[in-house]
Design a protein around this motif. Structure first.
Motif, PDB file in Angstrom:
ATOM      1  N   ILE A  90     -22.523  31.773  14.677  1.00 19.63           N
ATOM      2  CA  ILE A  90     -23.414  30.823  14.009  1.00 19.63           C
ATOM      3  C   ILE A  90     -23.959  31.434  12.718  1.00 19.63           C
ATOM      4  O   ILE A  90     -24.053  30.763  11.690  1.00 19.63           O
ATOM      5  CB  ILE A  90     -24.553  30.386  14.953  1.00 19.63           C
ATOM      6  N   VAL A  91     -24.283  32.721  12.760  1.00 19.01           N
ATOM      7  CA  VAL A  91     -24.751  33.420  11.559  1.00 19.01           C
ATOM      8  C   VAL A  91     -23.651  33.422  10.499  1.00 19.01           C
ATOM      9  O   VAL A  91     -23.911  33.163   9.324  1.00 19.01           O
ATOM     10  CB  VAL A  91     -25.205  34.858  11.901  1.00 19.01           C
ATOM     11  N   PHE A 145     -21.707  28.608   4.794  1.00 15.64           N
ATOM     12  CA  PHE A 145     -22.299  27.376   4.277  1.00 15.64           C
ATOM     13  C   PHE A 145     -23.183  27.649   3.060  1.00 15.64           C
ATOM     14  O   PHE A 145     -23.067  26.988   2.025  1.00 15.64           O
ATOM     15  CB  PHE A 145     -23.102  26.669   5.384  1.00 15.64           C
ATOM     16  N   MET A 146     -24.065  28.632   3.195  1.00 11.87           N
ATOM     17  CA  MET A 146     -25.009  28.923   2.107  1.00 11.87           C
ATOM     18  C   MET A 146     -24.286  29.331   0.826  1.00 11.87           C
ATOM     19  O   MET A 146     -24.625  28.873  -0.268  1.00 11.87           O
ATOM     20  CB  MET A 146     -25.978  30.021   2.559  1.00 11.87           C
ATOM     21  N   ALA A 194     -23.401  30.059   8.930  1.00 11.18           N
ATOM     22  CA  ALA A 194     -24.529  29.853   8.005  1.00 11.18           C
ATOM     23  C   ALA A 194     -24.284  30.590   6.689  1.00 11.18           C
ATOM     24  O   ALA A 194     -24.581  30.061   5.607  1.00 11.18           O
ATOM     25  CB  ALA A 194     -25.833  30.314   8.647  1.00 11.18           C
ATOM     26  N   SER A 246     -25.759  40.105   4.412  1.00  7.55           N
ATOM     27  CA  SER A 246     -24.710  39.287   5.022  1.00  7.55           C
ATOM     28  C   SER A 246     -23.491  40.139   5.392  1.00  7.55           C
ATOM     29  O   SER A 246     -22.876  39.925   6.430  1.00  7.55           O
ATOM     30  CB  SER A 246     -24.266  38.165   4.071  1.00  7.55           C
TER      31      SER A 246
END
Length: 128
Positions: free
Chosen positions: A9-10, A16-17, A13, A123
């Protein structure tokens, strides 16, 4: 609930970001189809104006880099090994943008680039 793994999920994200960040930046540059006057005036007195292709080439290089990254992040959903390389490439783009902001005296903008850089380093820590 103990077996729930946050890492996928991270990663989604992060993808996506960065897609939103680079996609909107690239779109704004490409939809105009020309180098904005404010960009030309801002960089006219800098050493970038003296490089081959001048300021216009620099603008389109950044637009191309952002477009490439805008495609790389959603593609990394299907090719997961691409994501760390896209993040590393983003670090170099942030460095390029930071350089431009510094030589024009936009110190707050360059501080913002440092925040983007740091978030991208964070990240990358998901992978290493």
């Amino acid at each position: 609930m103990e077996d729930f793994e946050l890492t996928p999920i991270v990663i989604l994200a992060i993808q996506f970001m960065h897609t939103v960040l680079f996609g909107t930046a690239a779109w704004d540059k490409l939809k105009g189809k020309k180098v904005p006057e404010w960009f030309l005036k801002t960089f006219e007195p800098t050493l970038l104006a003296k490089l081959p292709g001048g300021i216009r080439a620099q603008f389109w290089m950044i637009a191309g880099f952002e477009t490439l990254l805008a495609g790389s992040f959603p593609l990394s959903v299907f090719i997961p090994d691409l994501l760390p390389f896209a993040l590393l490439a983003a670090l170099f783009l942030y460095g390029i943008l930071c350089f431009g902001l510094r030589i024009t005296g936009d110190f707050q903008g360059s501080a913002n680039m440092f925040a983007y850089f740091a978030a991208t380093i964070f990240s990358l820590s998901v992978f290493f």
